[in-house]
Write a protein that holds these residues in place. Structure first.
Motif, PDB file in Angstrom:
ATOM      1  N   ASP A   1      44.335  18.278  54.276  1.00  0.00           N
ATOM      2  CA  ASP A   1      44.113  17.849  52.891  1.00  0.00           C
ATOM      3  C   ASP A   1      43.265  16.590  52.766  1.00  0.00           C
ATOM      4  O   ASP A   1      43.315  15.917  51.724  1.00  0.00           O
ATOM      5  CB  ASP A   1      45.463  17.633  52.182  1.00  0.00           C
TER       6      ASP A   1
ATOM      7  N   LYS B   1      41.524  15.651  49.572  1.00  0.00           N
ATOM      8  CA  LYS B   1      42.245  15.061  48.429  1.00  0.00           C
ATOM      9  C   LYS B   1      42.061  13.541  48.348  1.00  0.00           C
ATOM     10  O   LYS B   1      42.232  12.951  47.289  1.00  0.00           O
ATOM     11  CB  LYS B   1      43.743  15.371  48.529  1.00  0.00           C
TER      12      LYS B   1
ATOM     13  N   HIS C   1      39.172  20.777  47.086  1.00  0.00           N
ATOM     14  CA  HIS C   1      39.506  19.819  48.151  1.00  0.00           C
ATOM     15  C   HIS C   1      39.325  20.399  49.549  1.00  0.00           C
ATOM     16  O   HIS C   1      39.169  19.660  50.509  1.00  0.00           O
ATOM     17  CB  HIS C   1      40.921  19.223  47.959  1.00  0.00           C
TER      18      HIS C   1
ATOM     19  N   HIS D   1      42.106  26.395  54.488  1.00  0.00           N
ATOM     20  CA  HIS D   1      43.563  26.323  54.669  1.00  0.00           C
ATOM     21  C   HIS D   1      44.370  26.940  53.527  1.00  0.00           C
ATOM     22  O   HIS D   1      45.579  27.110  53.654  1.00  0.00           O
ATOM     23  CB  HIS D   1      44.031  24.892  54.991  1.00  0.00           C
ATOM     24  N   HIS D   2      43.720  27.295  52.414  1.00  0.00           N
ATOM     25  CA  HIS D   2      44.455  28.037  51.378  1.00  0.00           C
ATOM     26  C   HIS D   2      44.098  29.522  51.414  1.00  0.00           C
ATOM     27  O   HIS D   2      44.448  30.269  50.490  1.00  0.00           O
ATOM     28  CB  HIS D   2      44.216  27.433  49.987  1.00  0.00           C
TER      29      HIS D   2
ATOM     30  N   ASP E   1      51.855  24.782  55.071  1.00  0.00           N
ATOM     31  CA  ASP E   1      51.668  24.174  53.747  1.00  0.00           C
ATOM     32  C   ASP E   1      52.587  24.840  52.717  1.00  0.00           C
ATOM     33  O   ASP E   1      53.250  24.172  51.920  1.00  0.00           O
ATOM     34  CB  ASP E   1      50.188  24.352  53.355  1.00  0.00           C
TER      35      ASP E   1
ATOM     36  N   TYR F   1      49.293  27.672  44.304  1.00  0.00           N
ATOM     37  CA  TYR F   1      48.349  28.332  45.226  1.00  0.00           C
ATOM     38  C   TYR F   1      48.795  29.772  45.423  1.00  0.00           C
ATOM     39  O   TYR F   1      49.947  30.121  45.159  1.00  0.00           O
ATOM     40  CB  TYR F   1      48.311  27.581  46.574  1.00  0.00           C
TER      41      TYR F   1
HETATM   42 FE   LIG Z   1      45.366  21.876  50.375  1.00  0.00          FE
END
Ligand SMILES: [Fe+2]
Length: 283
Positions: A144, A147, A184, A208-209, A228, A245
């Motif tokens: 992250d 962010k 992000h 990562h999402h 996550d 998400y």
């Molecule tokens: Fe994230």
């Protein structure tokens, strides 16, 4: 829409990561790198060496004997702990600030990052998932980083982002992209490139999402994604974007995991949570 060049230029306002920490990230990505190589690298930075030794000798680790050298520290605590300590030392200044846009108070983004790295480690260790485990741990820790900068822009656009998330079915990162022009994950990957992280680490940060379908078959990326999700399910220092998400349940089957396995990871992490969180006081 925001001027994206302003967003990218803002990367330079962060405290730079020491070259040694970046090189350690690259070595952690290489499954063939040895503990000696990592220890040698740390030794090139006297400040990091001193801090790692101080943290290793703290009551937290409760080691029976004094750790006198970095080689000792790596052998006694293992590579993941050393990576964690080095990154805590080098990155925590940037992470520890409050990240208003995401509704994260001081230290919360770092706490979430550390906990998700431990969740990723639990997933790998307890379910025998064949993967580059140091890379998974490290990637969960830094996923992250976008962010750190994007929070400033999210703060200005939160109302618009929330409308897309609440009324139009967007996930938080899709809404970031629509409103700000970048999410992000993308910004994090740009930062990672600028800071010369390794290629796979950049890939995991960028995906990562799992927005890109091709990432859903990449074991390391999926593990970071699941870590996550578990943290969000546990409400562990997640901010305004918590649970906003997409959940791709098919990746569980592909990893031969069940929802029960995730529940089990939640139980194990809850038991260790106090101990993990007290690690954060060592910086
Ligand atoms: Fe994230």
């Amino acid at each position: 829409m925001t001027d994206l060049q302003d967003v990218i230029d803002a990367i330079d306002t962060l405290k730079p990561i020491p070259p040694v920490a970046t090189q350690i990230l690259v070595l952690a990505e290489d499954i063939n790198s040895s503990l000696t190589e990592i220890a040698d690298l740390i030794l090139h930075d006297p400040t990091i060496t001193a801090n790692v030794l101080r943290m290793c000798n703290s009551a937290y680790f409760g080691l029976a004997r004094k750790v006198e050298s970095v080689q000792d520290a790596v052998a006694l605590l293992g590579l993941d702990r050393i990576i964690e300590l080095v990154l805590m030392d080098s990155l925590s200044d940037n992470f520890i600030d409050e990240h208003q846009g995401y509704g994260l108070g001081e230290g919360e983004l770092w706490r979430h990052s550390v906990l998700s790295a431990h969740v990723a480690q639990t997933l790998v260790n307890h379910h025998g998932i064949s993967s580059n485990k140091h890379l998974v741990f490290t990637a969960a820790l830094v996923k992250d980083i976008g962010k750190l900068i994007l929070g400033r822009y999210v703060a200005f656009s939160l109302e618009k982002i929330n409308i897309l998330v609440d009324s139009r079915g967007y996930s938080f990162n899709e809404a970031e992209k629509e409103v700000i022009g970048m999410n992000h994950e993308e910004l994090g990957a740009l930062m990672a490139k600028k800071w010369r992280f390794g290629e796979k680490l950049i890939y995991i940060i960028q995906n990562h999402h799992l927005s890109d379908e091709s990432a859903r078959v990449d074991t390391e990326t999926v593990l970071v994604y699941l870590a996550d999700i578990v943290c969000m399910m546990m409400g562990m220092s997640t901010g305004v974007d918590g649970l906003a998400y997409r959940f791709y349940s098919d990746v569980l089957k592909r990893m031969q995991l069940t929802e029960n396995d995730l529940q089990q990871v939640i139980v194990e992490t809850s038991e260790k949570r106090g101990k993990i969180e007290s690690l954060l006081n060592l910086v």
